[in-house]
Design a protein around this motif. Structure first.
Motif, short mmCIF file in Angstrom:
data_model
loop_
_atom_site.label_atom_id
_atom_site.label_comp_id
_atom_site.label_asym_id
_atom_site.label_seq_id
_atom_site.Cartn_x
_atom_site.Cartn_y
_atom_site.Cartn_z
N LEU A 49 0.85 -1.18 0.00
CA LEU A 49 0.00 0.00 0.00
C LEU A 49 0.89 1.23 0.00
O LEU A 49 1.79 1.36 0.82
N SER A 50 0.67 2.10 -0.96
CA SER A 50 1.45 3.34 -1.04
C SER A 50 0.51 4.49 -1.37
O SER A 50 -0.62 4.27 -1.78
N GLY A 51 1.00 5.68 -1.20
CA GLY A 51 0.17 6.84 -1.48
C GLY A 51 1.01 8.01 -1.92
O GLY A 51 2.21 8.08 -1.69
N VAL A 52 0.32 8.94 -2.56
CA VAL A 52 0.95 10.18 -2.99
C VAL A 52 -0.10 11.28 -2.92
O VAL A 52 -1.28 11.04 -3.16
N VAL A 53 0.33 12.48 -2.54
CA VAL A 53 -0.58 13.62 -2.44
C VAL A 53 -0.33 14.54 -3.63
O VAL A 53 0.81 14.92 -3.91
N SER A 54 -1.39 14.86 -4.36
CA SER A 54 -1.27 15.87 -5.42
C SER A 54 -1.88 17.16 -4.88
O SER A 54 -2.84 17.13 -4.12
N ARG A 55 -1.31 18.26 -5.30
CA ARG A 55 -1.77 19.57 -4.80
C ARG A 55 -2.01 20.51 -5.97
O ARG A 55 -1.25 20.51 -6.93
N GLU A 56 -3.06 21.31 -5.85
CA GLU A 56 -3.33 22.33 -6.86
C GLU A 56 -4.06 23.51 -6.21
O GLU A 56 -4.73 23.34 -5.20
N GLY B 97 -0.13 15.78 4.95
CA GLY B 97 0.70 14.59 5.10
C GLY B 97 -0.17 13.40 5.43
O GLY B 97 -1.35 13.54 5.76
N PHE B 98 0.43 12.22 5.35
CA PHE B 98 -0.32 11.02 5.71
C PHE B 98 0.64 9.97 6.23
O PHE B 98 1.83 10.00 5.95
N ASP B 99 0.10 9.04 6.99
CA ASP B 99 0.88 7.94 7.53
C ASP B 99 0.02 6.68 7.42
O ASP B 99 -1.16 6.71 7.78
N ARG C 68 -4.87 1.66 8.76
CA ARG C 68 -5.42 3.00 8.94
C ARG C 68 -4.51 3.97 8.22
O ARG C 68 -3.30 3.85 8.26
N VAL C 69 -5.13 4.93 7.55
CA VAL C 69 -4.37 6.00 6.93
C VAL C 69 -4.73 7.26 7.70
O VAL C 69 -5.89 7.67 7.74
N LEU C 70 -3.73 7.83 8.36
CA LEU C 70 -3.93 9.03 9.15
C LEU C 70 -3.55 10.22 8.28
O LEU C 70 -2.40 10.32 7.83
N VAL C 71 -4.51 11.10 8.04
CA VAL C 71 -4.29 12.29 7.21
C VAL C 71 -4.18 13.49 8.13
O VAL C 71 -4.99 13.67 9.04
#
Length: 179
Positions: A39-46, A59-61, A90-93
């Motif tokens: 399981l991986s993640g990435v944050v995109s911002r605009e 951020g996330f963990d 759990r994904v903590l945002v």
């Protein structure tokens, strides 16, 4: 088969954040596939809130847990980061709008999106310790989406060729009639 994950809730949204605000959310992610996944993640911002000297910080963990019985069924001894089959994480945002943000952010907007990806880990990558799924067991939770392009593409090519042949025959007939 495709690996699939289900998040509950499916997302989180905040509006009206002011400098100094800090908010968090917890998402439960379930591996509904028969094999462990990475399981991986990435944050995109605009948007304006996500750039500049004091942008919105997101951020996330990912916190892995065990299966419903408290065990590690389907665990992958060679990959400590694996999320075993039928288990939850759990994904903590964590979202912070810095106290130092100035007037340049007033009435501005922005969006940060967390994309989670589940990548299947094969039995070989687990040292051969993960058994094949039981007969008839497929991914639960989310239905597979998309379609198999092979038959669709074949039908499209046949239809295109048939249309081309009909047009060519019509032109040939018109050419004979004109002569």
């Amino acid at each position: 088969m495709r690996a699939s994950i289900v998040t509950d809730p499916p997302g989180a949204s905040w509006t009206g954040l002011k400098p100094g605000d800090h908010v968090t959310a917890s998402l439960t992610v379930t591996n509904t596939f028969a094999y462990p996944v990475e399981l991986s993640g990435v944050v995109s911002r605009e948007g304006v809130l996500t750039v500049g000297a004091h942008p919105l910080q997101v951020g996330f963990d990912i916190v892995r847990s065990t299966d419903a019985g408290g065990g590690t069924t389907g665990a992958c001894p060679l990959r400590a980061d694996a999320l075993p089959a039928d288990t939850h994480a759990r994904v903590l945002v964590d979202v912070t709008f810095p106290q130092a943000a100035g007037n340049e952010y007033q009435n501005a907007s922005g969006q940060a999106t967390l994309f989670l990806t589940a990548t299947q880990i094969t039995p070989e990558e687990c040292g051969g310790t993960v058994a094949a799924p039981p007969a008839g067991r497929g991914p639960g939770g989310l239905a597979e989406t998309g379609l198999d392009l092979s038959p669709t593409l074949l039908v499209a090519v046949v239809v295109a060729l048939a249309g081309w042949a009909i047009r060519a025959a019509g032109r040939r007939r018109r050419g004979r009639t004109a002569s």
